[in-house]
Scaffold this active site. Structure first.
Site, PDB file in Angstrom:
ATOM      1  N   GLY A  12      35.340 -47.809  84.467  1.00  0.00           N
ATOM      2  CA  GLY A  12      34.105 -47.086  84.196  1.00  0.00           C
ATOM      3  C   GLY A  12      32.819 -47.886  84.241  1.00  0.00           C
ATOM      4  N   ASP A  50      30.773 -48.591  79.868  1.00  0.00           N
ATOM      5  CA  ASP A  50      29.999 -47.428  80.299  1.00  0.00           C
ATOM      6  C   ASP A  50      29.779 -46.481  79.131  1.00  0.00           C
ATOM      7  OD1 ASP A  50      32.799 -47.119  80.408  1.00  0.00           O
ATOM      8  OD2 ASP A  50      32.654 -45.390  81.720  1.00  0.00           O
ATOM      9  N   ASP A  74      33.246 -43.849  72.992  1.00  0.00           N
ATOM     10  CA  ASP A  74      33.552 -42.491  72.528  1.00  0.00           C
ATOM     11  C   ASP A  74      34.167 -42.612  71.131  1.00  0.00           C
ATOM     12  OD1 ASP A  74      34.829 -39.945  72.174  1.00  0.00           O
ATOM     13  OD2 ASP A  74      34.789 -39.610  74.319  1.00  0.00           O
ATOM     14  N   PHE A  80      31.461 -33.913  77.298  1.00  0.00           N
ATOM     15  CA  PHE A  80      32.164 -34.611  78.371  1.00  0.00           C
ATOM     16  C   PHE A  80      31.174 -34.988  79.461  1.00  0.00           C
ATOM     17  CE2 PHE A  80      34.612 -34.994  82.278  1.00  0.00           C
ATOM     18  CZ  PHE A  80      35.535 -35.938  81.870  1.00  0.00           C
TER      19      PHE A  80
END
Ligand code: PRP
Ligand code: MN
Ligand code: MG
Length: 178
Positions: free
Chosen positions: A46, A102, A105, A154
């Site tokens: 990512g 990146d 979460d 998302f």
């Protein structure tokens, strides 16, 4: 809008917003790391777009290496487990490490990587993430530089994938309806 794996997404962070923030972060890192020859460690896959754009705004001597792990597989939610896929090659003992993600979460990946890198006895570790899903973070992670704080949506593009597709998109997108 764009289609990815049969779902429709729309722009959330534009190319201009990304480039402006990324250049600011690169300049900030250049000031903080002047004379310290930092090594950037990118988390594949990512982080590859963010890292390469970021480093073009870093105007001091520095190095780069990569590690790879996976926590999401092809799903939209974290699996809760981290799988090591590739370690760094560089010797980071006594080096100043800048870990580049990146997105943070749940925080599981970042926490796992920092603990793994600490065992290699670097002089320092700081972390930078382009995106931080603040409300989704359940693990205790130290974030030193954050590009954008975002809600628990998302996101896709600029390195971020949906079932491995969409990393090439130049902007950050979210699912239609969100
Ligand atoms: C994504 C992202 C982060 C991590 C964040 O990687 O790039 O590395 O998940 O999630 P967490 O904070 O819940 O751990 P992913 O595992 O999808 O692999 P990829 O980078 O190859 O897409
Ligand atoms: Mn990743
Ligand atoms: Mg992924």
């Amino acid at each position: 809008t764009v289609e990815c794996n049969g779902e429709t997404f729309h722009v959330y962070i534009t190319q201009e917003e990304l480039q402006e923030r990324v250049s600011e972060l690169g300049e900030e890192l250049s000031r903080h790391y002047e004379g310290r020859n930092p090594i950037f460690i990118g988390v594949l896959n990512g982080a590859y777009i963010f890292l390469s754009d970021l480093m073009r705004h870093v105007e001091i001597s520095c190095e780069v290496d990569f590690l790879k792990l996976s926590s999401y597989g092809d799903e939209k939610v974290s699996s809760g487990e981290v799988t090591d896929l590739k370690d760094i090659d560089a010797d980071i003992e006594d080096r100043n490490v800048i870990l580049v993600e990146d997105i943070v979460d749940t925080g599981l990946s970042m926490k796992y990587i920092v603990e793994k890198l600490q065992k290699k006895k670097p002089a320092s570790i700081e972390t930078i993430t382009l995106l931080h899903k603040t409300e989704a973070t359940r693990h205790d992670v130290q974030l030193d530089y954050v590009g954008f704080r975002i809600p628990a949506l998302f996101v896709l593009g600029y390195g971020l994938d949906y079932a491995q597709e969409g990393r090439n998109l130049a902007q950050i997108y979210i699912l239609d309806g969100e």
